[in-house]
Design an enzyme around this catalytic site. Sequence first.
Site, PDB file in Angstrom:
ATOM      1  N   HIS A 156       0.870  -1.188   0.000  1.00 17.67           N
ATOM      2  CA  HIS A 156       0.000   0.000   0.000  1.00 17.67           C
ATOM      3  C   HIS A 156       0.910   1.243   0.000  1.00 17.67           C
ATOM      4  CE1 HIS A 156      -2.851   2.916   1.822  1.00 17.67           C
ATOM      5  NE2 HIS A 156      -3.821   2.077   1.481  1.00 17.67           N
ATOM      6  N   GLN A 202      -4.720  -5.042   7.183  1.00 20.63           N
ATOM      7  CA  GLN A 202      -5.717  -5.977   6.641  1.00 20.63           C
ATOM      8  C   GLN A 202      -5.673  -7.346   7.324  1.00 20.63           C
ATOM      9  OE1 GLN A 202      -8.034  -5.005   4.686  1.00 20.63           O
ATOM     10  NE2 GLN A 202      -7.227  -3.119   3.796  1.00 20.63           N
ATOM     11  N   CYS A 228      -4.838   2.617  -3.649  1.00 14.43           N
ATOM     12  CA  CYS A 228      -3.574   3.062  -3.031  1.00 14.43           C
ATOM     13  C   CYS A 228      -2.436   2.076  -3.287  1.00 14.43           C
ATOM     14  CB  CYS A 228      -3.716   3.302  -1.530  1.00 14.43           C
ATOM     15  SG  CYS A 228      -4.877   4.597  -1.126  1.00 14.43           S
ATOM     16  N   LYS A 244     -10.757  -0.270  10.561  1.00 16.10           N
ATOM     17  CA  LYS A 244     -10.910  -1.481   9.739  1.00 16.10           C
ATOM     18  C   LYS A 244     -11.311  -2.685  10.583  1.00 16.10           C
ATOM     19  CE  LYS A 244      -7.465   0.012   6.345  1.00 16.10           C
ATOM     20  NZ  LYS A 244      -8.186   0.406   5.147  1.00 16.10           N
ATOM     21  N   ASP A 280       2.882  -4.348   8.126  1.00 18.09           N
ATOM     22  CA  ASP A 280       1.676  -3.554   7.897  1.00 18.09           C
ATOM     23  C   ASP A 280       0.501  -4.517   8.090  1.00 18.09           C
ATOM     24  OD1 ASP A 280      -0.585  -2.396   6.857  1.00 18.09           O
ATOM     25  OD2 ASP A 280       0.378  -1.609   5.051  1.00 18.09           O
TER      26      ASP A 280
HETATM   27  N1  PMP Z   1      -1.932  -0.573   4.632  1.00 17.73           N
HETATM   28  C1  PMP Z   1      -2.899  -1.307   4.090  1.00 17.73           C
HETATM   29  C2  PMP Z   1      -2.584  -2.700   3.615  1.00 17.73           C
HETATM   30  C3  PMP Z   1      -4.185  -0.783   3.970  1.00 17.73           C
HETATM   31  O1  PMP Z   1      -5.158  -1.505   3.414  1.00 17.73           O
HETATM   32  C4  PMP Z   1      -4.446   0.526   4.455  1.00 17.73           C
HETATM   33  C5  PMP Z   1      -5.824   1.141   4.339  1.00 17.73           C
HETATM   34  N2  PMP Z   1      -6.384   1.050   3.064  1.00 17.73           N
HETATM   35  C6  PMP Z   1      -3.399   1.243   5.023  1.00 17.73           C
HETATM   36  C7  PMP Z   1      -2.155   0.659   5.104  1.00 17.73           C
HETATM   37  C8  PMP Z   1      -3.599   2.631   5.561  1.00 17.73           C
HETATM   38  O2  PMP Z   1      -4.470   2.626   6.631  1.00 17.73           O
HETATM   39  P1  PMP Z   1      -5.023   3.985   7.225  1.00 17.73           P
HETATM   40  O3  PMP Z   1      -5.587   4.755   6.063  1.00 17.73           O
HETATM   41  O4  PMP Z   1      -6.072   3.564   8.190  1.00 17.73           O
HETATM   42  O5  PMP Z   1      -3.885   4.694   7.864  1.00 17.73           O
END
Ligand code: PMP
Length: 427
Positions: free
Chosen positions: A140, A220, A383, A243, A217
């Site tokens: 991401h 998910q 993203c 999430k 990270d």
């Molecule tokens: N890493 C991953 C794998 C994600 O799916 C996300 C959220 N889409 C993020 C990081 C970022 O999370 P946040 O926007 O809650 O900071």
Amino acid sequence: MATAVPTTSHAVPFDPESIRGDFPILQTRLHATDGNSGVPLVYLDNAATTQRPRQVIQSLVDVYEKHYANVHRGIHWLSDQSTDLYEEAREKTRVFINAAAREEVIFSYGTTEGINLVARSWGDANVKAGDEILLSEMEHHANLVPWFQLAERTGCKVRHLPITDDGQLVLDALPKMLTDRTKLVAVTAVSNVLGTINPLPEIIRQAHAAGAKVLVDAAQSVPHMRTDVQALDCDFLAFSGHKMLGPSGVGILYGKRELLDAMPPFLGGGSMIRRVRLDGFESADLPAKFEAGTPPIVPAIGLGAAIDYLNQVGLDAIHAQETLLTLKAHEVLEGLDAGVRFLGPEPAKKAGIVSFTMKTMHAHDIAQLLDRAGVAVRAGHHCTMPLHKRLGVTASARASFYFYNTTAEVETFGRALGEALRIFKRK
Ligand code: PMP
């Protein structure tokens, strides 16, 4: 101690239909017109953010109505109440991920801030020109950009572990890519596009053998499967409350105590200091050192309520329901005559995330036409622009599940896609 967390009455294993009664927003009907009560919302955008049960919403109302003041500051009763609840939420989180100590659980604003904290604080102190940070091709942007920024500041090099065409890490390439210059491996536990569940224990073992630290990270993964940071032996792990049924605006950075202890603070301000003089300051102890200013008090307490709820449903039951939904979604999509291409591995090897493209329809058209039928999915690059480039597509549609989704909803999704294809052909 004040209690702001009502409990749920659900036994395990759960019935998704009865659980849905806890989620007011899932009762929504949309696109109503005169004489037509509209269609039920089918919410399949859970990788972007999840919905909240009444128990979590009520915990927020309770704090604001009965327990709210700033934390760690007052000598008054109300401040003690909110401080107790805030620290209770930290303890629930600690147990949830099996961290060894409360000092290792830092409240952040989300995964993004947690990763930025490590890149700034640990990165600036430990990484120099010529060093390497190893990421993967499926990250991401939140686990890419902070490392590019670190590279701009320090002159270190960012490298990427490749992926196969079906979206799995090429683990065989890892030994060669881990060099004596690799300072950190930062990798996602579960891809937010491919759904791939990465082999973290093996990656962490090899990285440590090569002398590198590991950041996970876990945006998910923590909401969907058991996480034990001590068994994993990761050095840092970041995730987001929104999430996993919690409020937005709160996340967690886990870090091993000896690493966090040695790191300089990230943000400066109130709460993160022991003493301030006119010519400098001394940092507070953990975890306050990394919680400058007024923290996300109420979201953190709401996250504690979300953890209570998840514990009662049970992560194994959650994972089992999501696996069922993923298999069903694959089946439904395979039944369409639309040149569907799945991004990611076969359903048995992934989490509840199904991203796809269609020969006949662009991802944005898919999402727009599904919305007419009340089905919420995401379209775009999610993203992950480099990942989409690697897979040779500019955009994909993504259906992502949580345990409150049902197989009937996946069938609605399939029927709506069939109808979308018919509408599109007529255009
Ligand atoms: N890493 C991953 C794998 C994600 O799916 C996300 C959220 N889409 C993020 C990081 C970022 O999370 P946040 O926007 O809650 O900071």
